[in-house]
Design an enzyme around this catalytic site. Structure first.
Site, mmCIF file in Angstrom:
data_model
loop_
_atom_site.group_PDB
_atom_site.id
_atom_site.type_symbol
_atom_site.label_atom_id
_atom_site.label_comp_id
_atom_site.label_asym_id
_atom_site.label_seq_id
_atom_site.Cartn_x
_atom_site.Cartn_y
_atom_site.Cartn_z
ATOM 1 N N ALA A 66 31.377 -52.749 -46.645
ATOM 2 C CA ALA A 66 32.073 -54.028 -46.620
ATOM 3 C C ALA A 66 31.977 -54.575 -45.199
ATOM 4 C CB ALA A 66 33.525 -53.839 -47.028
ATOM 5 N N GLY A 109 31.253 -49.517 -48.755
ATOM 6 C CA GLY A 109 31.050 -50.398 -49.894
ATOM 7 C C GLY A 109 29.608 -50.431 -50.378
ATOM 8 N N GLU A 112 29.424 -47.587 -52.640
ATOM 9 C CA GLU A 112 30.233 -47.932 -53.815
ATOM 10 C C GLU A 112 29.509 -48.935 -54.718
ATOM 11 O OE1 GLU A 112 33.492 -48.823 -51.085
ATOM 12 O OE2 GLU A 112 34.784 -47.566 -52.316
ATOM 13 N N GLU A 132 34.773 -44.787 -44.321
ATOM 14 C CA GLU A 132 35.951 -45.626 -44.085
ATOM 15 C C GLU A 132 37.042 -44.902 -43.313
ATOM 16 O OE1 GLU A 132 34.365 -45.294 -46.990
ATOM 17 O OE2 GLU A 132 34.162 -47.229 -48.000
#
Ligand code: CAA
Length: 258
Positions: A66, A109, A112, A132
């Protein structure tokens, strides 16, 4: 495709190809990029001529997570009110199959997003991780759940708690990726596999995806019951008659998606 700024969108025969394209940020997934992925997938799902999609990044990065710059100053009420990250889930809810073709970094992300696809083909350069924890947070797009289902508790826990990266060989050994491919051939191979899937009976492919995904949502007995219902229903399809007649006639099947 002129409307897209953060991805490239192409069709190759019956395959829809999405290439993440924010090279300066290693394809960090900001809200615009995720919205554009969803828009492109919406188009491919509507298009009867498309049977399978491929999502890929660059040689250096599938996606490095992200976008940290976009989220670093967010406050809790804002994350809640905008339902931060929830739009990503739409990738996992698609009905046609999506292959992730991963080279380089698939972190946070990015890992993911790859796990939301139906399977992952990895270049030998691929590196997967959920770093993260090093940012003072934890995975927020399904990583603690999907990684655990892919690789089991011990590895998922270690990766989420330490941020350690897994290379392609380890990822294949533990079942995170279906196959490892030399980096130079990755996208061609993914497109080839996608084209094979797109040549099958589309309703059969979509029902198969739905049934495999049931395995993650229900008990074994209920999952097998679901499978049996769908399997029986397939005998109402012209494609079942054609597929089996073609086998008996020793010729290739020609499916009509009906
Ligand atoms: N967000 C925003 N920008 C990012 C980014 C990210 N996740 N990852 C990399 N970038 C940017 C860098 O800031 C840098 O930009 P500048 O050139 O403007 O400085 C550029 O991409 C290139 O990155 P590096 O210079 O760091 O490249 P490197 O080769 O030295 O390192 C890396 C590569 C190890 C992937 C490193 O970039 C890195 O650690 N990135 C962050 C990975 C990460 O923490 N991801 C998790 C994000 S949180 C998340 O994803 C939450 C969630 O679950 C939904």
């Amino acid at each position: 495709t002129a409307a897209y700024e953060t991805i490239l969108v192409e069709t190759r025969g019956k395959v829809g190809l999405i290439t993440l394209n924010r090279p300066k940020a290693l394809n960090a997934l900001n809200s615009q990029l995720v919205a554009e992925i969803n828009l492109a997938l919406d188009g491919f799902e509507r298009d009867r001529g498309i049977g399978c999609m491929v999502i890929t990044g660059s040689e250096r990065a599938f996606a490095a997570g992200a976008d940290i710059m976009e989220m670093k100053d967010k406050a809790y009420p804002e994350t809640y009110l905008e339902d931060f990250i929830t739009a990503w889930d739409r990738v996992a809810q698609r009905r046609k199959p999506i292959i992730a073709a991963v080279a380089g970094f698939a972190l946070g992300g990015g890992c993911e997003l790859a796990m939301m696809c139906d399977f992952i083909l990895a270049a030998d350069t691929a590196k997967f991780g959920q770093p993260e924890i090093k940012l003072g947070v934890m995975p927020g797009a399904g990583g603690t759940q999907r990684l655990t289902r892919f690789v089991g508790k011990s590895k998922a826990m270690e990766m989420c708690l330490t941020g350690r990266m897994m290379d392609a060989a380890e990822a294949e050994r533990v079942g995170l990726v279906s196959r490892v491919i030399p980096a130079a051939d990755l996208v061609d191979e993914a497109l080839k596999v996608a084209a094979q899937i797109a040549d099958m009976s589309m309703p059969s492919v979509m029902m198969t995806k739905e049934s495999v995904n049931r395995a993650y949502e229900t008990t074994l007995a209920e999952g097998v019951r679901f499978e049996r219902r769908v399997f029986h229903a397939m005998f109402s399809m012209a494609d079942q008659k054609e597929g089996m007649a073609a086998f008996a006639d020793k010729r290739p099947a020609k499916f009509s998606n009906s």
